[in-house]
Design an enzyme around this catalytic site. Structure first.
Site, PDB file in Angstrom:
ATOM      1  N   ASP A 106       0.866  -1.179   0.000  1.00 17.54           N
ATOM      2  CA  ASP A 106       0.000   0.000   0.000  1.00 17.54           C
ATOM      3  C   ASP A 106       0.908   1.236   0.000  1.00 17.54           C
ATOM      4  OD1 ASP A 106      -1.799   2.032   1.280  1.00 17.54           O
ATOM      5  OD2 ASP A 106      -3.205   0.377   1.392  1.00 17.54           O
ATOM      6  N   LYS A 134      -0.734  -1.130  -4.671  1.00 19.61           N
ATOM      7  CA  LYS A 134      -1.520   0.075  -4.949  1.00 19.61           C
ATOM      8  C   LYS A 134      -0.555   1.193  -5.345  1.00 19.61           C
ATOM      9  CE  LYS A 134      -4.760  -1.228  -1.263  1.00 19.61           C
ATOM     10  NZ  LYS A 134      -5.353  -0.845   0.045  1.00 19.61           N
ATOM     11  N   ASP A 162      -6.952  -9.521   5.410  1.00 27.08           N
ATOM     12  CA  ASP A 162      -7.998  -9.372   6.429  1.00 27.08           C
ATOM     13  C   ASP A 162      -8.566  -7.967   6.513  1.00 27.08           C
ATOM     14  OD1 ASP A 162      -5.441  -8.401   7.595  1.00 27.08           O
ATOM     15  OD2 ASP A 162      -6.700  -8.041   9.345  1.00 27.08           O
ATOM     16  N   ARG A 168      -9.879 -13.670   5.993  1.00 25.73           N
ATOM     17  CA  ARG A 168      -8.674 -14.299   5.419  1.00 25.73           C
ATOM     18  C   ARG A 168      -9.009 -15.595   4.683  1.00 25.73           C
ATOM     19  NH1 ARG A 168      -4.176 -11.602   7.501  1.00 25.73           N
ATOM     20  NH2 ARG A 168      -4.319 -10.890   9.653  1.00 25.73           N
TER      21      ARG A 168
HETATM   22  P1  IMP Z   1       1.689  -0.491   3.743  1.00 27.34           P
HETATM   23  O1  IMP Z   1       2.630  -0.546   4.904  1.00 27.34           O
HETATM   24  O2  IMP Z   1       0.846   0.771   3.734  1.00 27.34           O
HETATM   25  O3  IMP Z   1       2.362  -0.726   2.428  1.00 27.34           O
HETATM   26  O4  IMP Z   1       0.611  -1.641   3.957  1.00 27.34           O
HETATM   27  C1  IMP Z   1       0.977  -2.967   3.826  1.00 27.34           C
HETATM   28  C2  IMP Z   1       0.293  -3.867   4.826  1.00 27.34           C
HETATM   29  O5  IMP Z   1      -0.967  -3.340   5.239  1.00 27.34           O
HETATM   30  C3  IMP Z   1       0.033  -5.198   4.165  1.00 27.34           C
HETATM   31  O6  IMP Z   1       1.042  -6.122   4.510  1.00 27.34           O
HETATM   32  C4  IMP Z   1      -1.322  -5.564   4.683  1.00 27.34           C
HETATM   33  O7  IMP Z   1      -1.180  -6.350   5.854  1.00 27.34           O
HETATM   34  C5  IMP Z   1      -1.995  -4.263   5.045  1.00 27.34           C
HETATM   35  N1  IMP Z   1      -2.876  -3.765   3.967  1.00 27.34           N
HETATM   36  C6  IMP Z   1      -2.678  -2.726   3.143  1.00 27.34           C
HETATM   37  N2  IMP Z   1      -3.704  -2.552   2.300  1.00 27.34           N
HETATM   38  C7  IMP Z   1      -4.590  -3.529   2.600  1.00 27.34           C
HETATM   39  C8  IMP Z   1      -5.877  -3.895   2.054  1.00 27.34           C
HETATM   40  O8  IMP Z   1      -6.435  -3.288   1.124  1.00 27.34           O
HETATM   41  N3  IMP Z   1      -6.470  -4.974   2.634  1.00 27.34           N
HETATM   42  C9  IMP Z   1      -5.909  -5.678   3.652  1.00 27.34           C
HETATM   43  N4  IMP Z   1      -4.723  -5.373   4.180  1.00 27.34           N
HETATM   44  C10 IMP Z   1      -4.070  -4.305   3.656  1.00 27.34           C
HETATM   45 MG    MG Z   2      -2.562  -7.258   7.502  1.00 28.13          MG
END
Ligand code: IMP
Ligand code: MG
Length: 178
Positions: A106, A134, A162, A168
């Site tokens: 994300d 994303k 989740d 999940r």
């Molecule tokens: P980041 O640190 O913002 O890149 O988010 C990554 C982590 O957040 C992933 O490993 C997921 O566990 C969780 N995550 C991010 N986006 C989603 C989503 O749309 N659905 C579920 N989990 C998400």
């Molecule tokens: Mg997660």
């Protein structure tokens, strides 16, 4: 379109099981065709457990290994708040070609923390394979080598991912209905 309810939120079916199978076929082909030798896959729990189990069975590189780690947050001693730590690393990964397996990227905060945690182990190389990404919200410098599918900034659940620990088990991927 099939809809489901989780915690009083409505989710709509988004990526069906058949498409997931195609995505895994594609990403595993790319990894198999890469020059990465003796790969040491490091799957990040909990979200990647189903993706990792499907992906690893498609890898045909000799001496493939896999292990599972978890990134936990705890309150740091500094006033800066939480610190993240990788737990569960079993093998010596020095001089190994590590391929991190993530469910979804994300903002990139998580993958950046993982990279920081792995720096001290002197791996020969570190690559990243993620089922979903994303790109509109990703704002970090870590190179994401293998991407299953790029999606808009929607919240998704299922296939290991989740919503407050729910969903999940869903075989398809669903997105939050706005
Ligand atoms: P980041 O640190 O913002 O890149 O988010 C990554 C982590 O957040 C992933 O490993 C997921 O566990 C969780 N995550 C991010 N986006 C989603 C989503 O749309 N659905 C579920 N989990 C998400
Ligand atoms: Mg997660």
């Amino acid at each position: 379109m099939k809809e489901i309810n989780l915690d009083n939120k409505v989710f709509r079916q988004y990526i069906c099981r058949d498409e997931i199978v195609c995505i895994i076929e594609d990403i595993s082909n790319k990894i198999n065709q890469s020059k990465i030798q003796n790969p040491y896959f490091l799957a990040i729990l909990d979200g990647s457990f189903i993706f990792a189990s499907d992906l690893i069975r498609k890898i045909q590189i000799p001496n493939t290994q896999i292990s599972f780690v978890k990134l936990t947050s705890y309150a740091g001693t500094e006033s800066t708040g939480t610190v993240k730590e990788l737990i569960g690393l079993k093998e010596d990964i020095s001089n190994r070609n590590v391929i991190i397996i993530e469910d979804i990227i994300d903002t990139g905060n998580t993958i950046t923390e993982i990279f920081k945690s792995l720096e001290k182990y002197n791996a020969a190389s570190i690559s990243v394979a993620t089922l979903l990404m994303k790109p509109d919200v990703y704002n970090k410098d870590v190179k994401i080598n293998f991407i299953g599918k790029k999606i808009p900034n929607d919240f998704v659940v299922g296939y290991g991912m989740d919503f407050d620990e729910n969903g999940r088990n869903l075989p398809h991927i669903y997105k939050l209905k706005k």
